[in-house]
Design a protein around this motif. Structure first.
Motif, PDB file in Angstrom:
ATOM      1  N   GLY A  77     -41.309 -17.849  -9.751  1.00 35.94           N
ATOM      2  CA  GLY A  77     -40.095 -17.916  -8.740  1.00 35.94           C
ATOM      3  C   GLY A  77     -40.184 -16.436  -7.852  1.00 35.94           C
ATOM      4  O   GLY A  77     -40.617 -15.502  -8.191  1.00 35.94           O
ATOM      5  N   GLY A  78     -39.548 -16.476  -6.637  1.00 37.08           N
ATOM      6  CA  GLY A  78     -39.571 -15.269  -5.902  1.00 37.08           C
ATOM      7  C   GLY A  78     -40.637 -15.109  -4.794  1.00 37.08           C
ATOM      8  O   GLY A  78     -40.431 -14.129  -3.671  1.00 37.08           O
ATOM      9  N   VAL A  79     -41.679 -15.809  -5.149  1.00 39.50           N
ATOM     10  CA  VAL A  79     -42.829 -15.498  -3.929  1.00 39.50           C
ATOM     11  C   VAL A  79     -43.661 -16.765  -3.980  1.00 39.50           C
ATOM     12  O   VAL A  79     -43.957 -17.574  -4.753  1.00 39.50           O
ATOM     13  CB  VAL A  79     -43.574 -14.426  -4.489  1.00 39.50           C
ATOM     14  CG1 VAL A  79     -44.367 -14.454  -5.805  1.00 39.50           C
ATOM     15  CG2 VAL A  79     -44.732 -14.165  -3.326  1.00 39.50           C
ATOM     16  N   ASP A  80     -43.793 -17.290  -2.561  1.00 32.67           N
ATOM     17  CA  ASP A  80     -44.753 -18.348  -2.402  1.00 32.67           C
ATOM     18  C   ASP A  80     -46.229 -17.756  -2.072  1.00 32.67           C
ATOM     19  O   ASP A  80     -46.632 -17.143  -0.881  1.00 32.67           O
ATOM     20  CB  ASP A  80     -44.399 -19.280  -1.206  1.00 32.67           C
ATOM     21  CG  ASP A  80     -45.185 -20.238  -0.895  1.00 32.67           C
ATOM     22  OD1 ASP A  80     -46.601 -20.467  -1.147  1.00 32.67           O
ATOM     23  OD2 ASP A  80     -44.680 -21.411  -0.332  1.00 32.67           O
ATOM     24  N   MET A  81     -47.060 -17.475  -2.800  1.00 31.51           N
ATOM     25  CA  MET A  81     -48.368 -16.905  -2.724  1.00 31.51           C
ATOM     26  C   MET A  81     -49.104 -17.371  -1.566  1.00 31.51           C
ATOM     27  O   MET A  81     -49.778 -16.618  -0.887  1.00 31.51           O
ATOM     28  CB  MET A  81     -49.058 -17.016  -4.089  1.00 31.51           C
ATOM     29  CG  MET A  81     -48.412 -15.886  -5.105  1.00 31.51           C
ATOM     30  SD  MET A  81     -49.658 -15.890  -6.383  1.00 31.51           S
ATOM     31  CE  MET A  81     -48.820 -14.629  -7.520  1.00 31.51           C
ATOM     32  N   THR A  82     -49.298 -18.614  -1.155  1.00 33.71           N
ATOM     33  CA  THR A  82     -49.877 -19.294  -0.341  1.00 33.71           C
ATOM     34  C   THR A  82     -49.452 -18.812   0.860  1.00 33.71           C
ATOM     35  O   THR A  82     -50.302 -18.504   2.031  1.00 33.71           O
ATOM     36  CB  THR A  82     -49.898 -20.662  -0.504  1.00 33.71           C
ATOM     37  OG1 THR A  82     -50.267 -21.225  -1.758  1.00 33.71           O
ATOM     38  CG2 THR A  82     -50.844 -21.465   0.764  1.00 33.71           C
ATOM     39  N   ARG A  83     -48.237 -18.786   1.168  1.00 34.66           N
ATOM     40  CA  ARG A  83     -47.469 -18.352   2.350  1.00 34.66           C
ATOM     41  C   ARG A  83     -47.835 -16.807   2.651  1.00 34.66           C
ATOM     42  O   ARG A  83     -48.177 -16.437   3.802  1.00 34.66           O
ATOM     43  CB  ARG A  83     -45.978 -18.312   2.488  1.00 34.66           C
ATOM     44  CG  ARG A  83     -45.431 -19.830   2.698  1.00 34.66           C
ATOM     45  CD  ARG A  83     -44.133 -19.834   2.900  1.00 34.66           C
ATOM     46  NE  ARG A  83     -43.175 -18.640   2.761  1.00 34.66           N
ATOM     47  CZ  ARG A  83     -41.970 -18.483   2.338  1.00 34.66           C
ATOM     48  NH1 ARG A  83     -41.340 -19.803   2.213  1.00 34.66           N
ATOM     49  NH2 ARG A  83     -41.400 -17.467   2.302  1.00 34.66           N
ATOM     50  N   VAL A  84     -47.951 -15.894   1.598  1.00 35.23           N
ATOM     51  CA  VAL A  84     -48.273 -14.629   1.631  1.00 35.23           C
ATOM     52  C   VAL A  84     -49.763 -14.463   2.055  1.00 35.23           C
ATOM     53  O   VAL A  84     -50.160 -13.581   3.041  1.00 35.23           O
ATOM     54  CB  VAL A  84     -48.164 -13.909   0.358  1.00 35.23           C
ATOM     55  CG1 VAL A  84     -48.559 -12.361   0.425  1.00 35.23           C
ATOM     56  CG2 VAL A  84     -46.606 -13.709   0.050  1.00 35.23           C
ATOM     57  N   LEU A  85     -50.793 -15.256   1.564  1.00 34.40           N
ATOM     58  CA  LEU A  85     -52.193 -15.098   2.004  1.00 34.40           C
ATOM     59  C   LEU A  85     -52.183 -15.446   3.630  1.00 34.40           C
ATOM     60  O   LEU A  85     -53.148 -15.273   4.338  1.00 34.40           O
ATOM     61  CB  LEU A  85     -52.858 -16.158   1.265  1.00 34.40           C
ATOM     62  CG  LEU A  85     -53.334 -15.517  -0.229  1.00 34.40           C
ATOM     63  CD1 LEU A  85     -53.851 -16.454  -0.978  1.00 34.40           C
ATOM     64  CD2 LEU A  85     -54.126 -14.377  -0.072  1.00 34.40           C
ATOM     65  N   GLN A  86     -51.411 -16.657   3.988  1.00 36.59           N
ATOM     66  CA  GLN A  86     -51.391 -16.797   5.412  1.00 36.59           C
ATOM     67  C   GLN A  86     -50.573 -16.028   6.509  1.00 36.59           C
ATOM     68  O   GLN A  86     -50.489 -16.177   7.397  1.00 36.59           O
ATOM     69  CB  GLN A  86     -50.781 -18.163   5.389  1.00 36.59           C
ATOM     70  CG  GLN A  86     -51.181 -19.466   4.703  1.00 36.59           C
ATOM     71  CD  GLN A  86     -50.540 -20.660   4.661  1.00 36.59           C
ATOM     72  OE1 GLN A  86     -49.544 -20.838   5.063  1.00 36.59           O
ATOM     73  NE2 GLN A  86     -51.505 -21.867   4.400  1.00 36.59           N
ATOM     74  N   GLY A  87     -50.051 -14.806   5.785  1.00 30.43           N
ATOM     75  CA  GLY A  87     -49.485 -13.740   6.729  1.00 30.43           C
ATOM     76  C   GLY A  87     -48.075 -13.907   6.712  1.00 30.43           C
ATOM     77  O   GLY A  87     -47.638 -13.119   7.736  1.00 30.43           O
ATOM     78  N   ASN A 135     -53.232  -8.035  -0.975  1.00 32.95           N
ATOM     79  CA  ASN A 135     -53.075  -7.264  -2.131  1.00 32.95           C
ATOM     80  C   ASN A 135     -51.282  -7.475  -1.954  1.00 32.95           C
ATOM     81  O   ASN A 135     -50.751  -7.508  -0.809  1.00 32.95           O
ATOM     82  CB  ASN A 135     -53.198  -5.805  -2.020  1.00 32.95           C
ATOM     83  CG  ASN A 135     -54.693  -5.713  -2.345  1.00 32.95           C
ATOM     84  OD1 ASN A 135     -55.230  -6.379  -3.213  1.00 32.95           O
ATOM     85  ND2 ASN A 135     -55.367  -4.766  -1.771  1.00 32.95           N
ATOM     86  N   LEU A 136     -50.570  -7.627  -2.979  1.00 32.15           N
ATOM     87  CA  LEU A 136     -49.219  -7.660  -3.033  1.00 32.15           C
ATOM     88  C   LEU A 136     -48.480  -6.789  -4.045  1.00 32.15           C
ATOM     89  O   LEU A 136     -48.847  -6.610  -5.165  1.00 32.15           O
ATOM     90  CB  LEU A 136     -48.840  -9.325  -3.413  1.00 32.15           C
ATOM     91  CG  LEU A 136     -47.283  -9.685  -3.379  1.00 32.15           C
ATOM     92  CD1 LEU A 136     -47.027  -9.908  -1.930  1.00 32.15           C
ATOM     93  CD2 LEU A 136     -47.438 -11.203  -3.878  1.00 32.15           C
ATOM     94  N   ALA A 137     -47.762  -5.768  -3.349  1.00 32.65           N
ATOM     95  CA  ALA A 137     -46.888  -4.989  -4.356  1.00 32.65           C
ATOM     96  C   ALA A 137     -45.541  -5.668  -4.659  1.00 32.65           C
ATOM     97  O   ALA A 137     -45.101  -6.032  -4.141  1.00 32.65           O
ATOM     98  CB  ALA A 137     -46.514  -3.669  -3.482  1.00 32.65           C
ATOM     99  N   VAL A 138     -45.369  -5.258  -5.986  1.00 28.67           N
ATOM    100  CA  VAL A 138     -44.145  -5.956  -6.545  1.00 28.67           C
ATOM    101  C   VAL A 138     -43.245  -4.877  -6.807  1.00 28.67           C
ATOM    102  O   VAL A 138     -43.617  -3.722  -7.389  1.00 28.67           O
ATOM    103  CB  VAL A 138     -44.399  -6.665  -8.154  1.00 28.67           C
ATOM    104  CG1 VAL A 138     -43.196  -7.177  -8.482  1.00 28.67           C
ATOM    105  CG2 VAL A 138     -45.491  -7.658  -7.772  1.00 28.67           C
ATOM    106  N   SER A 139     -41.844  -5.054  -6.567  1.00 29.93           N
ATOM    107  CA  SER A 139     -40.805  -3.867  -6.402  1.00 29.93           C
ATOM    108  C   SER A 139     -39.541  -4.642  -6.882  1.00 29.93           C
ATOM    109  O   SER A 139     -39.468  -5.965  -6.961  1.00 29.93           O
ATOM    110  CB  SER A 139     -40.623  -2.709  -5.555  1.00 29.93           C
ATOM    111  OG  SER A 139     -40.620  -3.476  -4.222  1.00 29.93           O
ATOM    112  N   GLY A 140     -38.549  -3.755  -6.635  1.00 31.02           N
ATOM    113  CA  GLY A 140     -36.983  -4.259  -6.850  1.00 31.02           C
ATOM    114  C   GLY A 140     -36.785  -4.543  -8.109  1.00 31.02           C
ATOM    115  O   GLY A 140     -37.010  -3.689  -9.133  1.00 31.02           O
ATOM    116  N   THR A 141     -35.834  -5.371  -8.578  1.00 26.06           N
ATOM    117  CA  THR A 141     -35.280  -5.350  -9.930  1.00 26.06           C
ATOM    118  C   THR A 141     -35.655  -6.615 -10.245  1.00 26.06           C
ATOM    119  O   THR A 141     -36.115  -7.795  -9.659  1.00 26.06           O
ATOM    120  CB  THR A 141     -33.817  -5.556  -9.862  1.00 26.06           C
ATOM    121  OG1 THR A 141     -33.242  -6.350  -9.265  1.00 26.06           O
ATOM    122  CG2 THR A 141     -33.299  -4.227  -9.493  1.00 26.06           C
TER     123      THR A 141
END
Length: 185
Positions: free
Chosen positions: A93-103, A171-177
């Motif tokens: 949950g929290g991220v759609d990796m395919t969308r991230v790769l598409q910018g 590359n994807l940085a993960v932060s937050g809580t």
């Protein structure tokens, strides 16, 4: 087996979150208290344990645990677990990796995966996940993540999409809580 200053469980079996925990344990007392042993998890509903990041899947894992304190009331606060895990057929949950790769936006959405695995260390309310691997069809990701005692998270993922005639990486940085993770490309 009960002996002077210790109680040994050569085998235990417990139900948790739709799955089972098995292992062994040794409780010792005297000047100090300790509880240590091995734990094996099978078919545990990952969504019931870590629903903030992994909303579904079947968890399996194996590790060792230890607790040491001057009295039994403080044992739980000294819990240390180290081992490995895998989650089959789950949802991140929290991220759609395919969308991230598409910018596109890195926040929100979800990613279905066939397997997630890694090594975990939990100690004093802090957790580290090393050698994290996520397989989601043509999409794969590797990385590391950590969480402090206040549930702040940090880490990074290297994602790769391999399709016929095309290859994308990010590359994807993960932060937050833990409750509100932030993913940034």
């Amino acid at each position: 087996t009960l002996a002077a200053g210790e109680l040994v469980f050569s085998e235990y079996d417990a139900g948790v979150a739709g799955g089972s925990l098995t292992g062994n344990a040794r409780l010792r007392w005297g000047e100090n208290w300790s509880l240590e042993g091995e734990i094996n998890a099978r078919e545990v509903d990952a969504g019931r344990l870590g629903k903030l990041l992994v909303s579904s899947g079947r968890l399996a894992g194996k590790g060792a645990f230890a607790m040491r304190a001057p009295n039994p009331e403080k044992l739980q606060s000294t819990l240390r677990i180290e081992g490995n895990f895998s989650v089959q057929k789950g949802t991140l949950g929290g991220v759609d990796m395919t969308r991230v790769l598409q910018g596109q936006s890195a926040s929100g959405g979800s990613t279905l995966f066939s397997e997630m695995s890694g090594n975990v260390l939990y100690e004093a309310g802090r957790a580290q996940v090393r050698q994290l691997r996520i397989s989601a069809g043509l999409l794969n990701a590797t990385g590391n993540a950590s969480m402090d005692a206040q549930t702040n998270i940090s880490g990074s993922l290297q994602m790769e999409l391999k399709a016929t005639g095309a290859q994308m990486r990010a590359n994807l940085a993960v932060s937050g809580t833990l409750a509100a993770p932030n993913f940034k490309r």
